[in-house]
Motif scaffolding. Structure first.
Motif, PDB file in Angstrom:
ATOM      1  N   SER A   1      -4.105   7.435  -1.939  1.00  0.00           N
ATOM      2  CA  SER A   1      -3.652   6.092  -1.557  1.00  0.00           C
ATOM      3  C   SER A   1      -3.906   5.117  -2.692  1.00  0.00           C
ATOM      4  O   SER A   1      -4.789   5.338  -3.538  1.00  0.00           O
ATOM      5  CB  SER A   1      -4.354   5.608  -0.285  1.00  0.00           C
ATOM      6  OG  SER A   1      -5.737   5.446  -0.501  1.00  0.00           O
TER       7      SER A   1
ATOM      8  N   GLU B   1      -3.609   0.685  -3.154  1.00  0.00           N
ATOM      9  CA  GLU B   1      -3.275  -0.633  -2.602  1.00  0.00           C
ATOM     10  C   GLU B   1      -3.233  -1.642  -3.736  1.00  0.00           C
ATOM     11  O   GLU B   1      -4.074  -1.605  -4.644  1.00  0.00           O
ATOM     12  CB  GLU B   1      -4.300  -1.050  -1.549  1.00  0.00           C
ATOM     13  CG  GLU B   1      -3.910  -2.311  -0.783  1.00  0.00           C
ATOM     14  CD  GLU B   1      -4.828  -2.576   0.400  1.00  0.00           C
ATOM     15  OE1 GLU B   1      -4.632  -3.606   1.082  1.00  0.00           O
ATOM     16  OE2 GLU B   1      -5.731  -1.760   0.642  1.00  0.00           O
TER      17      GLU B   1
ATOM     18  N   LYS C   1       0.845  -1.192   0.000  1.00  0.00           N
ATOM     19  CA  LYS C   1       0.000   0.000   0.000  1.00  0.00           C
ATOM     20  C   LYS C   1       0.882   1.245   0.000  1.00  0.00           C
ATOM     21  O   LYS C   1       1.830   1.338   0.772  1.00  0.00           O
ATOM     22  CB  LYS C   1      -0.919   0.007   1.223  1.00  0.00           C
ATOM     23  CG  LYS C   1      -1.971   1.110   1.200  1.00  0.00           C
ATOM     24  CD  LYS C   1      -2.928   0.980   2.364  1.00  0.00           C
ATOM     25  CE  LYS C   1      -4.047   2.009   2.275  1.00  0.00           C
ATOM     26  NZ  LYS C   1      -5.002   1.904   3.410  1.00  0.00           N
TER      27      LYS C   1
END
Length: 843
Positions: A714, A716, A692
């Motif tokens: 973000s 992942e 991540k």
């Protein structure tokens, strides 16, 4: 009746009149004569059947008609005519034309030609609060008439001058070698007023000196273009690429080879891509997809993006099981007609034109780098994807090629001087601008390029900027203030003041003075929570100084000089500076739409009339402005490449898990993607299950000594996982932190107000060299890339943080000073009509 039929259907005897000693100008008796358009000869049709005269010579000689475009100045004393062929210009020729000016009107003056290019990289309707998304560059400003000596003329110019008389002068305009090509970007909606991209304007005007500003009444303007051509057969290269992919815990590899028959394609020509698949892995190819991708680089904003302009997906021959091979050809035809109203598509013509083409590939001379070109750089590639399923992923191969227009010089015959009467004049204002199909339309004043070097061009490109000022008047109408800028700009080494002009009637002053007061409000709590006398804000007075009238002469800027010259004797120049340690303007998202007052650091500039500065400003005779203090960073100010290396050991388990994170640069600008490269070396006994990557915003509120962090972007991924003991992995994550996906999240720091749709994330706090960022006041903002490797619930995570700076580029590094000759370039806008808190960008 018989005579009429003979006129429509000539006998073969009359057709034999074509075989004359001079085959260039045949005596063709048909009412419907053959038409020559771009070198294609069309024979007339009789009752739907193509009729070919029996005695035509075997060699057909091309005859080009001369078409000129005419435009007249509003006062009627200046006329310009541009000569051009029916078809594109030869790319190595300058733009040749003739100007007609009455000798009595000149009176010793001269005719000058000015070429300006407008670089618009944002929509005009988004330009508010003095924010501009366009730059205008003056490339050429030279005297073109009258000439002191003989001038070498083209055939078309000779014919025009012979026809127009003694008041006609031949003119020729060249562009600098590194001038950008004309490219338009699709704004994505029909409401856009000004086209995005690179737009040229050629203006001929009469003046005593070229430094004078062209007046509309005695000038003629043409919308021209700079275009590129490629010669057919100029490249014999056959592009080819080979892509391979291995799979974790699976032997063998999947091989893909993509081949194109040629390197250069012309608009409208189908692109035949041949792909060969050799599957020696244990995976199965489920389907295939071929795309033509347009890559666009906007050099002014250092922005890169890609758009798919043609695609084809197929399952023919699939699935390709292990041990099988497949050879297949995809035919793709990228055209603009199926890509209209898609934001970011680069076109050769205007978006509204039905015949506009996709923008041609940017070409450079041999030995030069295409990345050094200016303007908008366009390139194309064929992208082939093999889908192996959700777990195995895709195998992708990119193969670049060039998409251009053919060079008409390779097929076009020169004009003959015997065709002196073949001149057709058309009003320039009646033309539709920028039809983009150069190979099938008449040329409209194209300024052509093909590796020519102008003999006497200036090496300095002059910047032309419009002056915009913001106006506000006190409630009693006695005090009016004009600001040339709305921000205190912190350049780290120094802070630029806010300057302008204040207009006050002498009879109203009566010995009083005008004072400027700057106050900063530090709000660290919501106004609706202030009960029982509890306050979550502090107001500090940073500046309170007398600004008018002045006892001595004051050094003024160009904008102030123009304003005072325009406004008269009651106008006074003002300049307000901030203390060096004043905090930057930052707004904190309150997390709900019901918040009345914004959280953060808010500045207020107030001009008022009083006897002494200690008096409290009264609302009726004062003017207030919501201003900001912002910071910029110079592009290329830091060459550091941040890097961090972390490792983790595990209890009762030998070996370590190593993680290295690298960024290509230390300073990023808003909107620029952040490419984080991570390298994992697993020499432990644990397994990495997923990865991540995050961009974290760190905020420190110095008034309350509070620290907190927020994740603003973000990503992942499980691609390449699990990373078993003894394995390595190198991966790149691309993250783009923007405010639009972080609205209504409590604590997010922004540059503008929360209610503004185009507000940016707050910039990193910068300090001068040798100083500590922790000593700054207000709200301190910083950013870091955080990478996490998940090894399970028992083994835990391995985390690495790598700090970087997210800032705005300093416009002073690319902006030239205003010229005093532009004394009339003042645009006044009411300050109260502006939306405060816009994203900070180049103005």
């Amino acid at each position: 009746m018989v005579r009429n039929r003979k006129q429509k259907h000539p006998t073969p005897r009359k057709c034999r009149r074509l075989t004359t000693p001079n085959p260039i100008t045949p005596a063709w008796p048909y009412k419907n004569r053959p038409h020559t358009l771009l070198g294609i000869s069309f024979s007339p049709t009789v009752f739907g059947t193509s009729h070919t005269p029996p005695s035509l010579p075997t060699t057909i000689l091309m005859v080009n008609a001369v078409k000129v475009f005419k435009k007249t100045s509003p006062n009627g004393h200046c006329v310009s005519k541009s000569a051009g062929l029916r078809g594109p210009r030869q790319p190595h020729l300058p733009c040749g034309r003739c100007g007609v000016v009455d000798h009595d009107y000149l009176r010793g003056r001269r005719v000058f030609a000015r070429v300006a290019v407008t670089y618009r990289y944002g929509r005009e309707e988004d330009e508010v609060m003095g924010l501009h998304f366009s730059k205008e560059l003056e490339l050429v400003n030279t005297e073109v008439a009258p000439h002191a000596g003989d001038v070498q003329m083209t055939d078309a110019q000779e014919r025009l001058i012979k026809k127009l008389g003694a008041n006609a002068y031949p003119i020729s305009v060249n562009l600098p070698e590194n001038a950008p090509c004309s490219v338009s970007l699709d704004g994505g909606s029909e409401g856009s007023t000004q086209p995005l991209g690179v737009i040229y304007d050629l203006r001929l005007y009469v003046a005593d000196r070229k430094e004078e500003r062209p007046h509309k009444r005695n000038s003629v303007g043409f919308a021209v273009r700079k275009v590129q051509y490629a010669c057919p057969g100029s490249s014999n290269r056959q592009p080819q690429t080979l892509g391979q992919q291995g799979f974790t815990l699976s032997p063998g590899r999947l091989n893909l080879e993509v081949t194109l028959p040629q390197d250069v394609y012309f608009h409208g020509q189908p692109i035949e891509a041949t792909l060969s698949v050799n599957n020696v892995s244990k995976k199965t190819v489920k389907n295939m997809k071929a795309e033509v991708v347009q890559h666009v680089e906007v050099t002014m904003t250092n922005t890169h993006f890609s758009r798919v302009v043609a695609s084809l997906e197929s399952r023919e021959g699939c699935p390709i099981t292990p041990g099988c091979n497949l050879t297949k050809t995809f035919s793709l035809n990228p055209v603009a007609s199926v890509n209209k109203r898609r934001f970011g598509i680069a076109l050769d013509g205007q978006v509204k034109d039905q015949d506009a083409n996709l923008a041609s590939s940017t070409l450079v001379a041999e030995g030069k780098n295409v990345n050094d070109a200016l303007g908008i750089i366009v390139s194309y590639s064929v992208r082939v994807k093999l889908n192996c399923g959700a777990i195995a992923g895709d195998l992708t191969a990119d193969l670049p090629f060039k998409l251009v227009h053919p060079d008409p010089a390779s097929v076009k015959a020169p004009l003959r001087k015997t065709q002196s009467a073949d001149i057709e004049v058309e009003e320039f204002t009646n033309l539709r601008r920028e039809p983009a199909s150069h190979a099938a339309r008449h040329q409209l004043l194209s300024v052509s390029l093909r590796d020519f070097t102008p003999p006497s061009l200036p090496t300095t490109i002059l910047m032309v900027n419009a002056v915009k000022v913001f106006k506000k008047t006190s409630p009693n109408g006695k005090v009016t203030a004009y600001l040339s800028r709305r921000d205190f700009v912190d350049h780290v080494s120094h802070t630029s003041p806010v300057d302008g002009v204040v207009v006050v009637d002498h009879d109203y002053l009566r010995g009083r003075r005008v004072f400027a007061r700057v106050a900063v409000t530090y709000r660290y709590g919501r106004e609706e929570d202030e009960v029982m006398g509890l306050h979550f804000s502090k107001e500090l007075e940073l500046v309170n100084t007398e600004v008018a009238p002045h006892a001595e002469d004051v050094k003024m800027t160009d904008a102030q000089e123009r304003l005072i010259k325009k406004l008269g004797a009651n106008a006074y120049p003002i300049s307000v500076n901030l203390p060096e340690n004043a905090p930057c303007s930052v707004s904190l998202d309150g997390g709900s739409e019901g918040s009345t007052q914004p959280l953060g650091v808010i500045y207020d500039l107030r001009l008022y009339v009083a006897d002494r500065k200690e008096e409290r400003p009264h609302k009726r005779n004062s003017v207030g402005f919501a201003v900001r203090k912002v910071q910029y960073a110079c592009p290329g100010s830091s060459n550091r490449q941040p890097q961090t290396l972390v490792s983790k050991g595990f209890t009762l388990s030998p070996g370590r898990l190593n993680l290295e994170v690298t960024l290509p640069q230390d300073v990023y600008f808003h909107g620029q993607p952040i490419e984080a490269k991570l390298s994992v070396n697993n020499v432990s006994k644990k397994t990495v299950k997923n990865m991540k990557a995050e961009v974290v915003q760190h905020v420190e509120v110095t008034m309350t000594n509070t620290h907190f962090s927020r994740v603003v972007a973000s990503l992942e991924s499980r691609e390449g996982c699990p990373i078993t003991p003894g394995c390595n992995l190198t991966r790149t994550f691309s993250l783009n932190p923007v405010a639009s996906v972080n609205k209504r999240r409590f604590g997010i720091a922004l540059d503008g107000q929360v209610k503004d749709q185009d507000a940016n994330l707050a910039s990193s706090t910068l300090v001068a060299e040798g100083k500590n960022v922790n000593d700054a006041l207000g709200i301190i903002v910083s950013y870091s890339v955080r990478v996490k490797l998940n090894c399970g619930a028992i083994a835990g995570d391995l985390t690495a943080d790598l700090p970087f700076k997210l800032v705005h580029p300093d416009p002073a590094s690319v902006k030239a000073p205003l010229r005093k000759t532009q004394s009339a370039d003042i645009e006044v806008e009411e300050f109260s009509n502006l939306r405060r808190g816009q994203s900070i960008a180049e103005e």
